[in-house]
Structure formats: C-alpha cells, structure tokens
Design a protein around this motif. Structure first.
Motif, PDB file in Angstrom:
ATOM      1  N   SER A  14       0.829  -1.201   0.000  1.00 50.13           N
ATOM      2  CA  SER A  14       0.000   0.000   0.000  1.00 50.13           C
ATOM      3  C   SER A  14       0.868   1.258   0.000  1.00 50.13           C
ATOM      4  CB  SER A  14      -0.903  -0.018   1.237  1.00 50.13           C
ATOM      5  OG  SER A  14      -1.491   1.225   1.467  1.00 50.13           O
ATOM      6  N   CYS A  15       1.921   1.249   0.798  1.00 49.21           N
ATOM      7  CA  CYS A  15       2.819   2.401   0.861  1.00 49.21           C
ATOM      8  C   CYS A  15       3.579   2.580  -0.451  1.00 49.21           C
ATOM      9  CB  CYS A  15       3.793   2.250   2.030  1.00 49.21           C
ATOM     10  SG  CYS A  15       3.019   2.472   3.645  1.00 49.21           S
ATOM     11  N   GLN A  16       3.989   1.477  -1.071  1.00 54.10           N
ATOM     12  CA  GLN A  16       4.682   1.569  -2.357  1.00 54.10           C
ATOM     13  C   GLN A  16       3.776   2.186  -3.418  1.00 54.10           C
ATOM     14  OE1 GLN A  16       5.862  -2.569  -2.585  1.00 54.10           O
ATOM     15  NE2 GLN A  16       7.998  -2.066  -2.105  1.00 54.10           N
ATOM     16  N   SER A  17       2.507   1.848  -3.390  1.00 51.41           N
ATOM     17  CA  SER A  17       1.548   2.428  -4.317  1.00 51.41           C
ATOM     18  C   SER A  17       1.422   3.932  -4.080  1.00 51.41           C
ATOM     19  CB  SER A  17       0.195   1.735  -4.144  1.00 51.41           C
ATOM     20  OG  SER A  17      -0.781   2.360  -4.936  1.00 51.41           O
ATOM     21  N   SER A  22       2.812   9.535  -5.697  1.00 43.85           N
ATOM     22  CA  SER A  22       3.470  10.785  -5.320  1.00 43.85           C
ATOM     23  C   SER A  22       4.647  11.092  -6.241  1.00 43.85           C
ATOM     24  CB  SER A  22       3.945  10.711  -3.866  1.00 43.85           C
ATOM     25  OG  SER A  22       2.839  10.598  -2.998  1.00 43.85           O
ATOM     26  N   ALA A  23       5.374  10.057  -6.665  1.00 44.93           N
ATOM     27  CA  ALA A  23       6.484  10.245  -7.600  1.00 44.93           C
ATOM     28  C   ALA A  23       5.956  10.765  -8.940  1.00 44.93           C
ATOM     29  CB  ALA A  23       7.250   8.938  -7.788  1.00 44.93           C
ATOM     30  N   GLY A  24       4.803  10.287  -9.347  1.00 46.42           N
ATOM     31  CA  GLY A  24       4.174  10.785 -10.572  1.00 46.42           C
ATOM     32  C   GLY A  24       3.811  12.254 -10.455  1.00 46.42           C
ATOM     33  N   LEU A  25       3.300  12.632  -9.292  1.00 38.67           N
ATOM     34  CA  LEU A  25       2.974  14.042  -9.043  1.00 38.67           C
ATOM     35  C   LEU A  25       4.243  14.888  -9.079  1.00 38.67           C
ATOM     36  CD1 LEU A  25       0.819  16.145  -8.233  1.00 38.67           C
ATOM     37  CD2 LEU A  25       1.217  15.486  -5.860  1.00 38.67           C
ATOM     38  N   SER A  26       5.310  14.377  -8.482  1.00 37.56           N
ATOM     39  CA  SER A  26       6.597  15.078  -8.482  1.00 37.56           C
ATOM     40  C   SER A  26       7.110  15.258  -9.919  1.00 37.56           C
ATOM     41  CB  SER A  26       7.622  14.295  -7.654  1.00 37.56           C
ATOM     42  OG  SER A  26       8.891  14.874  -7.742  1.00 37.56           O
ATOM     43  N   ALA A  27       6.992  14.208 -10.707  1.00 34.76           N
ATOM     44  CA  ALA A  27       7.434  14.276 -12.108  1.00 34.76           C
ATOM     45  C   ALA A  27       6.621  15.308 -12.878  1.00 34.76           C
ATOM     46  CB  ALA A  27       7.313  12.905 -12.767  1.00 34.76           C
ATOM     47  N   ASP A  38       9.738  22.684  -8.489  1.00 34.98           N
ATOM     48  CA  ASP A  38       9.827  21.245  -8.271  1.00 34.98           C
ATOM     49  C   ASP A  38      10.374  20.902  -6.893  1.00 34.98           C
ATOM     50  OD1 ASP A  38      12.216  22.350  -9.111  1.00 34.98           O
ATOM     51  OD2 ASP A  38      12.835  20.613 -10.294  1.00 34.98           O
ATOM     52  N   ILE A  39      11.362  21.638  -6.407  1.00 33.45           N
ATOM     53  CA  ILE A  39      11.931  21.363  -5.082  1.00 33.45           C
ATOM     54  C   ILE A  39      10.881  21.637  -4.009  1.00 33.45           C
ATOM     55  CG2 ILE A  39      13.696  22.016  -3.383  1.00 33.45           C
ATOM     56  CD1 ILE A  39      14.780  20.419  -5.766  1.00 33.45           C
ATOM     57  N   GLY A  40      10.182  22.747  -4.140  1.00 29.63           N
ATOM     58  CA  GLY A  40       9.121  23.063  -3.181  1.00 29.63           C
ATOM     59  C   GLY A  40       8.041  21.997  -3.185  1.00 29.63           C
ATOM     60  N   SER A  41       7.709  21.530  -4.370  1.00 27.38           N
ATOM     61  CA  SER A  41       6.706  20.479  -4.499  1.00 27.38           C
ATOM     62  C   SER A  41       7.199  19.174  -3.877  1.00 27.38           C
ATOM     63  CB  SER A  41       6.377  20.267  -5.974  1.00 27.38           C
ATOM     64  OG  SER A  41       5.537  19.146  -6.129  1.00 27.38           O
ATOM     65  N   ASP A  42       8.464  18.814  -4.132  1.00 27.80           N
ATOM     66  CA  ASP A  42       9.020  17.584  -3.558  1.00 27.80           C
ATOM     67  C   ASP A  42       9.009  17.626  -2.032  1.00 27.80           C
ATOM     68  OD1 ASP A  42       9.421  16.636  -6.100  1.00 27.80           O
ATOM     69  OD2 ASP A  42      11.605  16.831  -6.078  1.00 27.80           O
ATOM     70  N   VAL A  43       9.377  18.773  -1.467  1.00 28.11           N
ATOM     71  CA  VAL A  43       9.363  18.920  -0.008  1.00 28.11           C
ATOM     72  C   VAL A  43       7.942  18.721   0.519  1.00 28.11           C
ATOM     73  CG1 VAL A  43       9.689  20.557   1.907  1.00 28.11           C
ATOM     74  CG2 VAL A  43      11.429  20.368   0.108  1.00 28.11           C
ATOM     75  N   ALA A  44       6.983  19.367  -0.112  1.00 24.58           N
ATOM     76  CA  ALA A  44       5.582  19.247   0.322  1.00 24.58           C
ATOM     77  C   ALA A  44       5.096  17.802   0.214  1.00 24.58           C
ATOM     78  CB  ALA A  44       4.692  20.178  -0.503  1.00 24.58           C
ATOM     79  N   ILE A  45       5.442  17.143  -0.881  1.00 22.91           N
ATOM     80  CA  ILE A  45       5.024  15.747  -1.078  1.00 22.91           C
ATOM     81  C   ILE A  45       5.633  14.858   0.003  1.00 22.91           C
ATOM     82  CG2 ILE A  45       5.303  13.733  -2.587  1.00 22.91           C
ATOM     83  CD1 ILE A  45       5.079  15.751  -4.987  1.00 22.91           C
ATOM     84  N   LEU A  46       6.927  15.003   0.237  1.00 27.97           N
ATOM     85  CA  LEU A  46       7.598  14.168   1.236  1.00 27.97           C
ATOM     86  C   LEU A  46       7.094  14.460   2.652  1.00 27.97           C
ATOM     87  CD1 LEU A  46      11.191  14.195  -0.277  1.00 27.97           C
ATOM     88  CD2 LEU A  46       9.683  12.196  -0.048  1.00 27.97           C
ATOM     89  N   ARG A  48       4.204  15.145   3.399  1.00 27.06           N
ATOM     90  CA  ARG A  48       2.878  14.527   3.498  1.00 27.06           C
ATOM     91  C   ARG A  48       2.986  13.001   3.577  1.00 27.06           C
ATOM     92  NH1 ARG A  48      -0.208  12.388  -0.254  1.00 27.06           N
ATOM     93  NH2 ARG A  48       1.004  13.239  -1.959  1.00 27.06           N
ATOM     94  N   ILE A  49       3.818  12.392   2.710  1.00 29.74           N
ATOM     95  CA  ILE A  49       3.796  10.926   2.643  1.00 29.74           C
ATOM     96  C   ILE A  49       4.664  10.242   3.702  1.00 29.74           C
ATOM     97  CG2 ILE A  49       3.160  10.852   0.207  1.00 29.74           C
ATOM     98  CD1 ILE A  49       6.021   9.879  -0.398  1.00 29.74           C
ATOM     99  N   ILE A  50       5.765  10.850   4.105  1.00 32.13           N
ATOM    100  CA  ILE A  50       6.640  10.187   5.086  1.00 32.13           C
ATOM    101  C   ILE A  50       5.905   9.955   6.409  1.00 32.13           C
ATOM    102  CG2 ILE A  50       8.787  10.349   6.424  1.00 32.13           C
ATOM    103  CD1 ILE A  50       9.173   9.655   3.388  1.00 32.13           C
TER     104      ILE A  50
END
Length: 174
Positions: A14-17, A22-27, A38-46, A48-50
């Motif tokens: 489930s976490c891998q999914s 999230s990786a798709g959103l980052s891309a 992109d860096i700001g987006s990556d920080v926000a994504i991480l 949230r998901i971590i």
C-alpha cells in the motif's frame, strides 16, 4: 499494532503504491519550467507521505512513545540499526531539505535539464520520478525492517509464554 507478516506485507504494498502516485505528481511538477517549483513540491510531497508511511508501520513518534519501555527501546534500536533518518521522527522541512541535499546530484541535474527545450522537461520529470520513488521506497524498506523485527520479537515472546504455560501444565515426570 501489526499482528502478522501478511498484514505487514500488505502495508508495504500500500505504501509503495502511495509513493508511486506521489512520484508521478513530483514528475508532473518537474516538467513545468519554473525554477524552484519542483523542489518546493518535492518537499511538500515528502512532508505529506513520510508521516503517513511512518503511521502505517506504527513508527510515528507518538506510536513509539505509547509502547512500554522495553518495546520502545527495541524499536528505537531497530530504527538506529537500519540507519533510517525518518522513521520515528517528526518530519520537518529542514529534515526533508537535508535529505534532498544528499541527493544533490539528481536534484541539480533535474534543475538544469529544464533549460533544454522540450527534452529537458522530460528528463527533469524522469529524474524527479526516480528520485522521489527511490527516497520513498528506501524509507518503506527501513520501516518494513523495523516493523518486521518488532513483529518477530513479539511472536518469539508469545511462543515463549505458550511454552511456559505448557510446561507448567505437564504432570511431573516419574
């Protein structure tokens, strides 16, 4: 609390999914030719998901704090042994930026590739997807190993308890 290996494997899947999405959103964000977005987006994504991954594996600071002293010590030692920088910790912007900085080559390549028309954005998206997936899946693997060690410890303790009950119920040997 995770009770079986099957439950643990399902959480990992489930976490891998979640990481792949999230990786798709980052891309997708990396494709947009706006420096720094992109860096700001990556920080926000991480950020949230971590914590979500930590929570699913029972490894948020609050979940660990609720354990008895022996289990808390075991889990913290297991986290330390994996070398995880994010399990059992409060996830802050500075922590994420530090970890992204350690992936500096990929992040720098992603940023500079944006300045090459058309293909550069695709390259940036690919690098972003790969970097995000790597970071997320590495964290999942760390959490999985910690949770598996805790599960195996509980199962061994349970087996020892059952054996002591069985031994106590056996009639004395003559």
């Amino acid at each position: 609390m995770i009770e079986t290996r099957e439950e643990l494997d399902a959480i990992k899947k489930s976490c891998q999914s979640m990481v792949t999405k999230s990786a798709g959103l980052s891309a997708g964000t990396a494709i947009i030719p706006v420096p720094g977005l992109d860096i700001g987006s990556d920080v926000a994504i991480l950020m949230r998901i971590i914590p979500k991954i930590n929570s699913k594996f029972g490894l948020t600071p609050e979940q660990i704090e609720s354990l008895d002293t022996e289990n808390k010590l075991f889990v913290m030692t297991a986290i330390s042994n994996t070398g995880s920088k994010m399990a059992g910790r409060y996830i802050t912007k500075n922590l994420i930026l530090t970890l992204l900085g350690k992936m500096g080559v990929k992040v720098a390549a992603k940023g500079t590739s944006k300045f090459v028309p058309f293909i550069g954005s695709a390259v940036a998206g690919g690098i972003s997807f790969t970097a995000m997936k790597y970071m997320g899946n590495s964290h999942i693997d760390d959490c999985y190993h910690v949770a598996l060690a805790a599960l195996e410890k509980r199962q061994l303790e349970h087996m020892a308890d059952v054996e002591s009950v069985i031994e106590a119920d056996e009639p004395p040997h003559v």
